[in-house]
Structures are given as structure tokens and as C-alpha cells.
Design an enzyme around this catalytic site. Structure first.
Site, PDB file in Angstrom:
ATOM      1  N   LYS A 129       0.786  -0.765  -0.012  1.00 20.97           N
ATOM      2  CA  LYS A 129      -0.190  -0.361  -0.235  1.00 20.97           C
ATOM      3  C   LYS A 129       1.027   1.842   0.137  1.00 20.97           C
ATOM      4  O   LYS A 129       1.507   1.679   0.232  1.00 20.97           O
ATOM      5  CB  LYS A 129      -0.827  -0.358   1.249  1.00 20.97           C
ATOM      6  CG  LYS A 129      -2.144   1.218   1.264  1.00 20.97           C
ATOM      7  CD  LYS A 129      -3.175   0.478   0.023  1.00 20.97           C
ATOM      8  CE  LYS A 129      -4.157   1.211  -0.173  1.00 20.97           C
ATOM      9  NZ  LYS A 129      -5.298   0.500  -0.309  1.00 20.97           N
ATOM     10  N   ASP A 169      -6.958   4.278  -4.753  1.00 25.60           N
ATOM     11  CA  ASP A 169      -7.886   4.698  -3.515  1.00 25.60           C
ATOM     12  C   ASP A 169      -8.344   6.188  -2.720  1.00 25.60           C
ATOM     13  O   ASP A 169      -8.868   6.590  -3.856  1.00 25.60           O
ATOM     14  CB  ASP A 169      -6.599   3.432  -2.139  1.00 25.60           C
ATOM     15  CG  ASP A 169      -6.809   3.724  -1.061  1.00 25.60           C
ATOM     16  OD1 ASP A 169      -7.640   2.815  -0.523  1.00 25.60           O
ATOM     17  OD2 ASP A 169      -7.210   4.674   0.265  1.00 25.60           O
TER      18      ASP A 169
HETATM   19  P1  NDP Z   1     -12.945   8.034  -2.618  1.00 29.40           P
HETATM   20  O1  NDP Z   1     -11.789   8.799  -2.604  1.00 29.40           O
HETATM   21  O2  NDP Z   1     -13.112   7.984  -4.169  1.00 29.40           O
HETATM   22  O3  NDP Z   1     -14.300   8.674  -2.112  1.00 29.40           O
HETATM   23  C1  NDP Z   1     -13.869   8.327  -0.195  1.00 29.40           C
HETATM   24  C2  NDP Z   1     -15.380   9.080   0.381  1.00 29.40           C
HETATM   25  O4  NDP Z   1     -14.938   9.108   2.046  1.00 29.40           O
HETATM   26  C3  NDP Z   1     -15.546  10.238  -0.056  1.00 29.40           C
HETATM   27  O5  NDP Z   1     -17.366  10.274  -0.367  1.00 29.40           O
HETATM   28  C4  NDP Z   1     -14.874  10.972   1.316  1.00 29.40           C
HETATM   29  O6  NDP Z   1     -15.592  11.889   2.036  1.00 29.40           O
HETATM   30  C5  NDP Z   1     -15.152  10.096   2.333  1.00 29.40           C
HETATM   31  N1  NDP Z   1     -14.525  10.371   3.304  1.00 29.40           N
HETATM   32  C6  NDP Z   1     -13.762  10.268   3.070  1.00 29.40           C
HETATM   33  N2  NDP Z   1     -12.403  10.293   4.525  1.00 29.40           N
HETATM   34  C7  NDP Z   1     -13.345   9.931   5.455  1.00 29.40           C
HETATM   35  C8  NDP Z   1     -13.853  11.148   6.329  1.00 29.40           C
HETATM   36  N3  NDP Z   1     -12.557  11.702   7.873  1.00 29.40           N
HETATM   37  N4  NDP Z   1     -14.861  11.098   7.051  1.00 29.40           N
HETATM   38  C9  NDP Z   1     -16.006  11.132   6.499  1.00 29.40           C
HETATM   39  N5  NDP Z   1     -16.011  10.968   5.046  1.00 29.40           N
HETATM   40  C10 NDP Z   1     -14.762  10.848   4.896  1.00 29.40           C
HETATM   41  O7  NDP Z   1     -12.216   6.846  -2.019  1.00 29.40           O
HETATM   42  P2  NDP Z   1     -12.915   5.303  -2.130  1.00 29.40           P
HETATM   43  O8  NDP Z   1     -14.621   5.659  -2.972  1.00 29.40           O
HETATM   44  O9  NDP Z   1     -12.451   4.442  -3.633  1.00 29.40           O
HETATM   45  O10 NDP Z   1     -12.617   4.600  -0.928  1.00 29.40           O
HETATM   46  C11 NDP Z   1     -13.195   4.521   0.078  1.00 29.40           C
HETATM   47  C12 NDP Z   1     -12.756   3.685   1.159  1.00 29.40           C
HETATM   48  O11 NDP Z   1     -12.895   1.686   0.462  1.00 29.40           O
HETATM   49  C13 NDP Z   1     -11.312   3.073   1.179  1.00 29.40           C
HETATM   50  O12 NDP Z   1     -11.276   3.029   2.957  1.00 29.40           O
HETATM   51  C14 NDP Z   1     -10.244   2.369   0.651  1.00 29.40           C
HETATM   52  O13 NDP Z   1      -9.004   2.234   1.018  1.00 29.40           O
HETATM   53  C15 NDP Z   1     -11.213   1.374   0.513  1.00 29.40           C
HETATM   54  N6  NDP Z   1     -11.226   0.528  -0.928  1.00 29.40           N
HETATM   55  C16 NDP Z   1     -11.065   1.100  -1.865  1.00 29.40           C
HETATM   56  C17 NDP Z   1     -10.959   0.885  -2.863  1.00 29.40           C
HETATM   57  C18 NDP Z   1     -11.265   0.578  -4.394  1.00 29.40           C
HETATM   58  O14 NDP Z   1     -10.875   0.728  -5.419  1.00 29.40           O
HETATM   59  N7  NDP Z   1     -10.877   2.272  -4.552  1.00 29.40           N
HETATM   60  C19 NDP Z   1     -10.597  -0.843  -3.062  1.00 29.40           C
HETATM   61  C20 NDP Z   1     -10.595  -1.976  -1.554  1.00 29.40           C
HETATM   62  C21 NDP Z   1     -10.667  -0.686  -0.576  1.00 29.40           C
HETATM   63  P3  NDP Z   1     -15.110  13.366   0.557  1.00 29.40           P
HETATM   64  O15 NDP Z   1     -15.287  13.850  -0.715  1.00 29.40           O
HETATM   65  O16 NDP Z   1     -15.668  14.603   1.529  1.00 29.40           O
HETATM   66  O17 NDP Z   1     -12.975  13.517   0.648  1.00 29.40           O
END
Ligand code: NDP
Length: 451
Positions: A129, A169
Site C-alpha cells: 500500500k 484508493d
Molecule cells: P474516494 O476518495 O473515491 O471516496 C472516499 C469517500 O469517503 C468520499 O466521499 C469522502 O468524502 C469520504 N471520506 C473520506 N474520509 C472521510 C472521513 N474522515 N469522514 C467521512 N467521510 C470521509 O475513495 P474510495 O471510494 O476509493 O475508497 C473508500 C474506502 O474504500 C477506503 O477505505 C478505501 O481504502 C476502500 N477501498 C477502496 C478500493 C477501491 O477500489 N477504490 C478497494 C478496496 C477498498 P470527501 O469527498 O468529503 O473527502
């Protein structure tokens, strides 16, 4: 409450001492260790040759400076990370996160989880990672490009299609992967498509990679419900986040007949009692790069917005709850609320979104609970399919890719369920995922000797 087997206690003590000040990493290790007592009782060989200590120690940790110039011509300095955790099963594989909260402990927890997740897919990929404490919010396209180029200028010497294959991510989507791939190609003078996944279709990406984590999560939920004589159709759902994972989970839930009534971002959550309009959510978050509160402002009647800190999305009654934002976003109090409101399934789209007390409450209750390392493995599995397509210079159709994804997720579900049963804890997906993932990595490590 689950306890750590006394034979494993000294290993955990060493991990804590050696990685002081990294609570998320401790949390991830403890969660796996809690499942391993039953494994070492049955297979004492896993305690030999320092195998469990080795599995908790990353093979390599790289920390580097990322200098870049903002639109006001000011020099900015961020910190970059790549933790190459375990390569027993294949090249290191795992995403890159750009978020101000990133530090080495967070990257280590994610790399550790990734190792077992990747093993569960049964594909030939190790665990890693990376990321940076860079905050992309409010940055122009040009600034994002300059940052990605500087980040890759250092990272490129540590990665490669047979060495380490990063992906996206939080904060890293198609745009960022494109800029990083462009810089890698320029620096190495190689069109090495398999060095990064999550690429755009025009330069070697796989169809259905953007959809894969969210879709895969819902396939896993479908399998859990089916195994318990139930289905998604007609259920009310709440999905936290509004990024990549959340949006595609919402789309698939809706396809299967669920009503998704709430989603969120870091500024708060929005409820639409009639069911969320996903196109509007994506227009706000992906196109305008705006705040989720705009949904309520645009849609009005039948919707409301609650600011972060004034309530939690988990207060909204639902039968399916999918935390898809970030680590530790769903705590014991939230879990108690969900249980009281009759939740049937909680499945983790994000990595480690439930705190240990939430996990304990959910496992103690009637709720079907799926840990992220099993439920969100669809993203990395499809990344491995992207590597496969790159290696054979092939390009599969969308339906073909989603079909493979569905098979992989169904298989992960079945393996977790069967392993839990085999180790005397039927229905415990945490135990099943931890043990099945661990045994695959540990078997390979034993075969490779002390390296
Ligand atoms: P994105 O950046 O596309 O989206 C993240 C989302 O989570 C946004 O809506 C963001 O809001 C919100 N967010 C981030 N931090 C916080 C916080 N502290 N409190 C509340 N909301 C928050 O990321 P992903 O969708 O790619 O990833 C989301 C999760 O899924 C992560 O944990 C990642 O590790 C996991 N994941 C992702 C994969 C992938 O293929 N993308 C694969 C497996 C796991 P804002 O817009 O306000 O920042």
C-alpha cells in the site's frame, strides 16, 4: 469477547513495541491475531520459523519527499510512502491514498490487510500500500498533475509489473492514475501497462475496474443473504461515503431492488426518503467536486442534510448498512443504533471502517457482518484481471469482466463461510476471512524458506 491465544501474546507485544504510535496498525494486527489461536492449535507448524512475526513485519518500507509547485508558484513539500508488505504470493499489490491523514502507520495497516485480502482472491498477488499526506481537495488539475508527477519521480524506481503494482484508493482515481502512468512511462521509456491498475480504457485499463469494489461488495452481500435464505430485494440501505466504492455499491444495490436512502462525505450526510438519485450524487461529487449538502439544496422536499458532528449516518434506520468511506467511521454506539433499528447486514466497503467495539457488538448480535478484507476484495481482484489482460495484450468486455468478478466474490464468500465452519465458528465471516487468508500466505511463506 475474543481473546488472543497466549502463544501469540509475545508476538503481539513485539509488534506493539516495534511499531509504537501506530494505533491503526496495532488494531489490524490484533484483529487477525484474535482469529489465529484456532489455527495454531490445529497447525502448530505456523508458530515455527518466526512465521507469524514475519507476516507482521513489512518486507520493505519506503518514505520519501515529494516537492511540487502550487499555482501561486510556492514550493510545497509532502511526504510519500510505499509499504511493500508481503510478496509470498506475487508482486506487491495495493492502492495509493492521497489524504492529509496519511502516515506510515495507516499505510502499514492497509498493507497488512491487503496481504490477506489479496490471498482471499486466490490470485497471484502479494500485499502492499502507498500514499501521501497530500490533500487534493481544492487543488487545480495542474496542481494535481504536478504532484502526481513528482510522486512518481521517486516511486518509479521501486515499482514494476513483476515487483510492485499500485492502484487507486481514497483521493486517487482515474485522473491521478493517468498522470502517474504518464510520468512512469516517460521516466522509464517503457510502455509497461502492467505497472499500475485502475488505468483509463484508452491506455490499457480494464472495463469494470471503477465499478469493481462497489459491485463486488454487493455480490458479497447477496451471497450472505442467499446463504441465509434471504435477498436484497425490497430492503432499505444506507451507504456511507460518496466516492468510488460508495457510488457503485449504491448502483448495484438499486439494481437488485434495494432502496438506498442515505450517503455521506466528510462534511455530513444526506437522506432522501424516496431513494437516492445516484446521477445527482455523482454529478455533485465527480463532476463538480462539490459537497454532498448540495444534494439537499438541489432536490429539496423529502430530503435533508445533517452536518458532520451533529449526527451520524448510522442513525438512519436500515436493513443493509455499507460503510464505504474510511477507517473507524462506525463505532460501538453506531453499531448499537443499527442493531436497535433492525439492521440485517453490515458489510465493509472501506478498509477497517468498524471500530473493534462495533465489530464485537455486530458479531454478538444476529447481524450478518462481513469484514473489508473479504467484502471489498472485488477491486483488487479486478486489478489482477487488468494485469492479466495487459500481460496477454487482450481486452475483455464489460459483461465478461463483471461475470468473473461475480464468480470471484461468490468464491470468497463460500471460502470464508466454509473456513468458519471448519474452525468451529459457523457464520463468523471475520474468523473465516482471517484464517483462509492467513493460511494461504503462511503456506507459501513456509515453502519459500526464511526470507
Ligand atoms: P474516494 O476518495 O473515491 O471516496 C472516499 C469517500 O469517503 C468520499 O466521499 C469522502 O468524502 C469520504 N471520506 C473520506 N474520509 C472521510 C472521513 N474522515 N469522514 C467521512 N467521510 C470521509 O475513495 P474510495 O471510494 O476509493 O475508497 C473508500 C474506502 O474504500 C477506503 O477505505 C478505501 O481504502 C476502500 N477501498 C477502496 C478500493 C477501491 O477500489 N477504490 C478497494 C478496496 C477498498 P470527501 O469527498 O468529503 O473527502
Amino acid at each position: 469477547m475474543t481473546r488472543i491465544d497466549e502463544k501469540l501474546e509475545p508476538i503481539l507485544t513485539t509488534v506493539k513495541e516495534r511499531n509504537a504510535g501506530e494505533p491503526e496498525f496495532h488494531q489490524a494486527v490484533i484483529e487477525v491475531m484474535e482469529s489465529l489461536g484456532r489455527v495454531v492449535a490445529k497447525h502448530p507448524q505456523f508458530l515455527e520459523e518466526g512465521l507469524i512475526e514475519r507476516i507482521c513485519e513489512p518486507e520493505r518500507q519506503i518514505i520519501f519527499r515529494v516537492p511540487w509547485i502550487d499555482d501561486q508558484n510556492q514550493v510545497r513539500i509532502n511526504r510519500g510512502f510505499r509499504v511493500q508488505f508481503n510478496s509470498a504470493l506475487g508482486p506487491y499489490k495495493g492502492g495509493i491514498r492521497f489524504h492529509p491523514s496519511v502516515n506510515v502507520g495507516i499505510i502499514k495497516f492497509l498493507g497488512f490487510e491487503q496481504t490477506f485480502k489479496n490471498a482471499l482472491t486466490t490470485m497471484p498477488i502479494g500485499g502492499g500500500k502507498g500514499g501521501s499526506d497530500f490533500d487534493p481537495k481544492g487543488r487545480s488539475d495542474r496542481e494535481i498533475m504536478r504532484f502526481c508527477q513528482s510522486f512518481m519521480t521517486e516511486l518509479h524506481r521501486h515499482i514494476g509489473e513483476y515487483t510492485d503494482v499500485p492502484a487507486g484508493d481514497i483521493g486517487v482515481g482515474g485522473r491521478e492514475i493517468g498522470y502517474m502512468f504518464g510520468q512512469y512511462k516517460r521516466l522509464t521509456n517503457r510502455y509497461e501497462a502492467g505497472v499500475l491498475t485502475g488505468k483509463g480504457l484508452s491506455y490499457g485499463g480494464s472495463r469494470a475496474r471503477p465499478e469493481a469494489t462497489g459491485f463486488g461488495l454487493v455480490f458479497f452481500v447477496r451471497s450472505m443473504l442467499e446463504a441465509h435464505g434471504d435477498s436484497i430485494d425490497g430492503k432499505t440501505a444506507v451507504v456511507s461515503g460518496s466516492g468510488n466504492v460508495a457510488c457503485f455499491a449504491i448502483r448495484k444495490l438499486q439494481k437488485y431492488g434495494a432502496k438506498v436512502v442515505a450517503c455521506s462525505d466528510s462534511s455530513g450526510y444526506v437522506v432522501d426518503e424516496g431513494g437516492l438519485d445516484l446521477d445527482l450524487v455523482r454529478e455533485i461529487k465527480e463532476k463538480r467536486r462539490g459537497r454532498i449538502s448540495e444534494y439537499h439544496r438541489i432536490k429539496g422536499t423529502g430530503t435533508y442534510f445533517i452536518e458532520a458532528g451533529k449526527g451520524a449516518i448510522w442513525d438512519v434506520p436500515c436493513e443493509i448498512a455499507l460503510p464505504c468511506a474510511t477507517q473507524n467511521e462506525l463505532n460501538g454506539k453506531h453499531a448499537a443504533n443499527l442493531i436497535r433499528n433492525g439492521v440485517r447486514v453490515v458489510a465493509e466497503g472501506a478498509n477497517m471502517p468498524c471500530t473493534p467495539d462495533a465489530v464485537e457488538a455486530l458479531r454478538r448480535s444476529h447481524v450478518l457482518y462481513a469484514p473489508g478484507k473479504a467484502a471489498n476484495a472485488g477491486g483488487v481482484a479486478t486489478s489482477a484481471l487488468e494485469m492479466q489482460q495487459n500481460a496477454s495484450r487482450d481486452s475483455w468486455t464489460f459483461d465478461q469482466t463483471v461475470e468473473r468478478l461475480d464468480e470471484i466474490m461468490t468464491n470468497i464468500h463460500d471460502v470464508c463461510a466454509e473456513t468458519a465452519e471448519e474452525y468451529g465458528a459457523p457464520g463468523d465471516y471475520v474468523l473465516g476471512a482471517n484464517i483462509a487468508g492467513f493460511v494461504r500466505v503462511a503456506d507459501a511463506m513456509r515453502a519459500l524458506g526464511v526470507v
